[in-house]
Design a protein around this motif. Structure first.
Motif, PDB file in Angstrom:
ATOM      1  N   ASP A   5     -37.926   3.404 -30.865  1.00  0.00           N
ATOM      2  CA  ASP A   5     -38.953   2.609 -30.181  1.00  0.00           C
ATOM      3  C   ASP A   5     -40.333   3.264 -30.252  1.00  0.00           C
ATOM      4  N   GLY A   6     -40.665   3.803 -31.418  1.00  0.00           N
ATOM      5  CA  GLY A   6     -41.981   4.393 -31.628  1.00  0.00           C
ATOM      6  C   GLY A   6     -42.130   5.837 -31.197  1.00  0.00           C
ATOM      7  N   VAL A   7     -41.055   6.459 -30.740  1.00  0.00           N
ATOM      8  CA  VAL A   7     -41.107   7.853 -30.293  1.00  0.00           C
ATOM      9  C   VAL A   7     -40.290   8.717 -31.257  1.00  0.00           C
ATOM     10  N   ALA A   8     -40.882   9.786 -31.749  1.00  0.00           N
ATOM     11  CA  ALA A   8     -40.180  10.697 -32.651  1.00  0.00           C
ATOM     12  C   ALA A   8     -39.142  11.497 -31.872  1.00  0.00           C
ATOM     13  N   VAL A   9     -37.919  11.566 -32.413  1.00  0.00           N
ATOM     14  CA  VAL A   9     -36.809  12.256 -31.756  1.00  0.00           C
ATOM     15  C   VAL A   9     -36.146  13.196 -32.759  1.00  0.00           C
ATOM     16  N   THR A  10     -35.915  14.425 -32.338  1.00  0.00           N
ATOM     17  CA  THR A  10     -35.239  15.402 -33.180  1.00  0.00           C
ATOM     18  C   THR A  10     -33.744  15.122 -33.182  1.00  0.00           C
ATOM     19  N   VAL A  11     -33.139  15.193 -34.359  1.00  0.00           N
ATOM     20  CA  VAL A  11     -31.701  14.917 -34.506  1.00  0.00           C
ATOM     21  C   VAL A  11     -31.034  16.062 -35.252  1.00  0.00           C
ATOM     22  N   GLU A  12     -29.717  16.113 -35.157  1.00  0.00           N
ATOM     23  CA  GLU A  12     -28.913  17.093 -35.874  1.00  0.00           C
ATOM     24  C   GLU A  12     -28.180  16.389 -37.007  1.00  0.00           C
ATOM     25  N   PRO A  13     -28.050  17.021 -38.154  1.00  0.00           N
ATOM     26  CA  PRO A  13     -27.314  16.409 -39.265  1.00  0.00           C
ATOM     27  C   PRO A  13     -25.882  16.058 -38.855  1.00  0.00           C
ATOM     28  N   GLY A  14     -25.426  14.881 -39.254  1.00  0.00           N
ATOM     29  CA  GLY A  14     -24.053  14.470 -38.999  1.00  0.00           C
ATOM     30  C   GLY A  14     -23.826  13.713 -37.703  1.00  0.00           C
ATOM     31  N   GLU A  15     -24.795  13.730 -36.788  1.00  0.00           N
ATOM     32  CA  GLU A  15     -24.571  12.984 -35.546  1.00  0.00           C
ATOM     33  C   GLU A  15     -24.913  11.509 -35.749  1.00  0.00           C
TER      34      GLU A  15
END
Length: 85
Positions: A5-15
């Motif tokens: 929704d327009g907000v940058a979010v950090t993610v982990e590979p594979g999730e």
């Protein structure tokens, strides 16, 4: 990194996208078409369809079944879901 929704979010590979949504302050992925009640991922195995969201312009994606990819755009789904066609 993905966009929710327009907000940058950090993610982990594979999730999955659903796992990322559940970590957010507002963990819901869609609203019901009649009462606009927020619904969040529930079964996490593709059975209940509570995790539907728009991913990269495609509506009704089961986010519990979709691994994250860098640069994905996720929008919480408002209104009637489209499961087929």
């Amino acid at each position: 990194m993905i966009d929710i929704d327009g907000v940058a979010v950090t993610v982990e590979p594979g999730e999955t996208i659903a796992a990322v949504l559940l970590r957010q302050d507002q963990p819901w992925s869609r609203q019901t078409p009649v009462s606009q009640s927020p619904r969040a991922p529930y079964c996490m195995m593709g059975v209940c369809f509570e995790c539907l969201a728009e991913v990269d312009g495609t509506r009704s994606v089961q986010t519990c079944m979709k691994p994250v990819q860098d640069g994905m755009r996720v929008m919480r789904q408002i209104g009637r879901p489209r499961i087929c066609g």
